[in-house]
Write an enzyme that holds these catalytic residues in place. Structure first.
Site, PDB file in Angstrom:
ATOM      1  N   GLU A  47       4.509   5.322  -8.091  1.00  0.00           N
ATOM      2  CA  GLU A  47       3.339   5.836  -7.353  1.00  0.00           C
ATOM      3  C   GLU A  47       3.627   7.292  -6.940  1.00  0.00           C
ATOM      4  O   GLU A  47       4.768   7.619  -6.594  1.00  0.00           O
ATOM      5  CB  GLU A  47       3.161   4.987  -6.080  1.00  0.00           C
ATOM      6  CG  GLU A  47       2.123   5.486  -5.102  1.00  0.00           C
ATOM      7  CD  GLU A  47       2.206   4.762  -3.731  1.00  0.00           C
ATOM      8  OE1 GLU A  47       3.319   4.406  -3.280  1.00  0.00           O
ATOM      9  OE2 GLU A  47       1.145   4.563  -3.121  1.00  0.00           O
ATOM     10  N   ASN A 107      -5.538   7.797  -4.340  1.00  0.00           N
ATOM     11  CA  ASN A 107      -4.174   7.532  -4.781  1.00  0.00           C
ATOM     12  C   ASN A 107      -4.329   6.796  -6.114  1.00  0.00           C
ATOM     13  O   ASN A 107      -4.709   5.628  -6.142  1.00  0.00           O
ATOM     14  CB  ASN A 107      -3.463   6.671  -3.726  1.00  0.00           C
ATOM     15  CG  ASN A 107      -1.987   6.491  -4.020  1.00  0.00           C
ATOM     16  OD1 ASN A 107      -1.538   6.686  -5.144  1.00  0.00           O
ATOM     17  ND2 ASN A 107      -1.243   6.098  -3.004  1.00  0.00           N
ATOM     18  N   LYS A 124      -6.128   3.270  -6.001  1.00  0.00           N
ATOM     19  CA  LYS A 124      -5.547   2.282  -5.076  1.00  0.00           C
ATOM     20  C   LYS A 124      -6.593   1.728  -4.106  1.00  0.00           C
ATOM     21  O   LYS A 124      -7.274   2.492  -3.406  1.00  0.00           O
ATOM     22  CB  LYS A 124      -4.414   2.945  -4.297  1.00  0.00           C
ATOM     23  CG  LYS A 124      -3.598   2.025  -3.407  1.00  0.00           C
ATOM     24  CD  LYS A 124      -2.435   2.829  -2.819  1.00  0.00           C
ATOM     25  CE  LYS A 124      -1.495   1.997  -1.979  1.00  0.00           C
ATOM     26  NZ  LYS A 124      -0.361   2.824  -1.476  1.00  0.00           N
ATOM     27  N   GLU A 143      -1.762   7.387   4.670  1.00  0.00           N
ATOM     28  CA  GLU A 143      -2.587   7.165   3.465  1.00  0.00           C
ATOM     29  C   GLU A 143      -4.060   7.003   3.807  1.00  0.00           C
ATOM     30  O   GLU A 143      -4.930   7.398   3.040  1.00  0.00           O
ATOM     31  CB  GLU A 143      -2.091   5.932   2.704  1.00  0.00           C
ATOM     32  CG  GLU A 143      -0.834   6.201   1.912  1.00  0.00           C
ATOM     33  CD  GLU A 143      -0.575   5.107   0.909  1.00  0.00           C
ATOM     34  OE1 GLU A 143      -1.359   4.910  -0.012  1.00  0.00           O
ATOM     35  OE2 GLU A 143       0.459   4.425   1.083  1.00  0.00           O
ATOM     36  N   CYS A 169       1.469   0.128  -5.308  1.00  0.00           N
ATOM     37  CA  CYS A 169       2.264  -0.137  -4.095  1.00  0.00           C
ATOM     38  C   CYS A 169       1.721  -1.263  -3.219  1.00  0.00           C
ATOM     39  O   CYS A 169       1.921  -2.421  -3.517  1.00  0.00           O
ATOM     40  CB  CYS A 169       2.455   1.142  -3.298  1.00  0.00           C
ATOM     41  SG  CYS A 169       3.796   0.946  -2.088  1.00  0.00           S
ATOM     42  N   ASN A 194       6.142   3.370  -3.264  1.00  0.00           N
ATOM     43  CA  ASN A 194       6.992   4.155  -2.348  1.00  0.00           C
ATOM     44  C   ASN A 194       7.055   3.322  -1.083  1.00  0.00           C
ATOM     45  O   ASN A 194       6.087   3.280  -0.313  1.00  0.00           O
ATOM     46  CB  ASN A 194       6.344   5.486  -1.960  1.00  0.00           C
ATOM     47  CG  ASN A 194       6.393   6.559  -3.038  1.00  0.00           C
ATOM     48  OD1 ASN A 194       7.154   7.516  -2.942  1.00  0.00           O
ATOM     49  ND2 ASN A 194       5.560   6.412  -4.048  1.00  0.00           N
TER      50      ASN A 194
HETATM   51  N1  CDT Z   1       2.930   3.427  -0.517  1.00  0.00           N
HETATM   52  C1  CDT Z   1       2.705   2.245   0.087  1.00  0.00           C
HETATM   53  O1  CDT Z   1       1.671   1.625  -0.098  1.00  0.00           O
HETATM   54  N2  CDT Z   1       3.681   1.792   0.892  1.00  0.00           N
HETATM   55  C2  CDT Z   1       3.534   0.614   1.695  1.00  0.00           C
HETATM   56  C3  CDT Z   1       4.284   0.800   2.948  1.00  0.00           C
HETATM   57  C4  CDT Z   1       3.660   0.058   4.026  1.00  0.00           C
HETATM   58  S1  CDT Z   1       4.149   0.613   5.584  1.00  0.00           S
HETATM   59  C5  CDT Z   1       2.786   1.445   6.167  1.00  0.00           C
HETATM   60  C6  CDT Z   1       3.986  -0.664   1.011  1.00  0.00           C
HETATM   61  O2  CDT Z   1       3.248  -1.646   1.078  1.00  0.00           O
HETATM   62  O3  CDT Z   1       5.079  -0.724   0.461  1.00  0.00           O
END
Ligand code: CDT
Length: 315
Positions: A47, A107, A124, A143, A169, A194
């Site tokens: 991502e 995204n 996303k 985000e 993600c 990420n």
């Molecule tokens: N990039 C992304 O979606 N990361 C989220 C982190 C969540 S914490 C706000 C994940 O679900 O891995």
């Protein structure tokens, strides 16, 4: 005819805030070179693979963040990736921030075929985090400030002799993501992530971050009879630790390959798409076994609605 796709999951180590697109693309081209030498025909990148994870930075004026987004794909900086991959006969998935001509921010991820043609796009749907600066957090996850929820739904595309779907993600934590694509026949669901190793919203032992990462993808690979490929951006990015654990999961739910570093690392599996056939024809034969008359609230109700009377539970 064999339907073996030699899959490469191209984990990337940290991308510093001042690292250029050209540098990121050069790293990806090197991963494509390795993928070619290991017989891959399809490579999955993370991502937001062209920049640092910029939603950790707050900016009042969102237009001042425009430099983190792509306005064309491929553009001058990303074209070498398309050229290297098509020369190698490799298709790929790439995650990036998209700024549309009419000013919408997503995204996004694209699915590129082995000739370098963009075959599919995904934006996303499940955006985690928050939209305003929250001072109690050790780092931000904005985000919801910098992206709109995706408007394209969960598509699937015919490529590499099979049916491929995309997610990004946080989508991987939601059963609905996989089931919608499962209902469109997805045989491989690919996604980049990420994920910080720290939950800044509530207390959670750090080891659970990796457990939940694999748990969600493995369970949904099994329950939809499909391959799942999850690819991290990993390591310490501007002081924030991102988990690795990139993996390739077969339709049984078992991991066939997993990254062991927090750096740029290619892991591979010769993935037989025909392994989807047995689960899709038997235990998860949707047409035969699903009971949609009981699933209505999944698509009409967002939050949980609790029973008002104790007796309603038993009735
Ligand atoms: N990039 C992304 O979606 N990361 C989220 C982190 C969540 S914490 C706000 C994940 O679900 O891995």
């Amino acid at each position: 005819m064999s339907r073996i796709v030699t899959i490469g999951a191209a984990q990337m180590g940290a991308i510093a805030p001042d690292e250029s697109r050209e540098s990121c693309v050069a790293r990806m081209v090197e991963l494509i070179r390795q993928a070619k030498s290991r017989g891959c025909t399809f490579v999955v990148f993370p991502e937001l693979a062209l920049t640092t994870f910029f939603p950790r930075y707050f900016e009042e004026d969102i237009s001042r963040m425009d430099h983190w987004y792509e306005t064309e794909m491929p553009g001058p900086a990303t074209r070498p990736l398309f050229e290297a991959a098509s020369e190698a006969g490799i298709g790929f998935y790439l995650g990036y921030a998209e700024l549309t001509p009419d000013g919408h921010r997503f995204n996004s991820a694209i699915l590129v075929d082995e000739t370098g043609r963009i075959n599919g796009k995904y934006r996303k749907v499940h955006l985690p985090g928050h939209s305003e600066y929250e001072p109690h957090r050790p780092f931000q996850h904005l985000e919801k400030r910098y992206f709109e929820p995706g408007d394209l739904g969960f598509g699937v595309w015919r490529q590499h002799g099979g049916i491929i779907g995309m997610a990004i993600c946080n989508d991987r934590r939601w059963a609905e993501t996989y089931r919608v694509m499962g209902l469109k026949g997805a045989e491989m669901i690919v996604l980049g992530y990420n994920t910080p190793d720290l939950n800044t919203s509530g207390h959670e032992p750090n080891h659970l971050r990796m457990f939940h990462n694999h748990l969600a993808m493995q369970a949904n690979a099994y329950m939809n009879g499909c391959w799942v490929v999850g690819v991290a951006k990993a390591g310490i990015e501007d002081g924030c630790m991102l988990i690795g654990g990139s993996c390739i999961i077969q339709p049984s739910g078992e991991i066939t390959a997993v990254a062991t570093s927090l750096e740029d690392e290619l892991i591979t599996t010769a993935g037989d798409l025909d392994l989807c056939n047995m689960p899709k024809a038997t235990i998860f034969n949707f047409a035969k076994h699903r009971r949609i008359e009981h699933y209505g609230i999944i698509a009409s109700q967002t939050g949980a609605e609790l029973p008002t009377k104790l007796s309603e539970v038993a009735e």
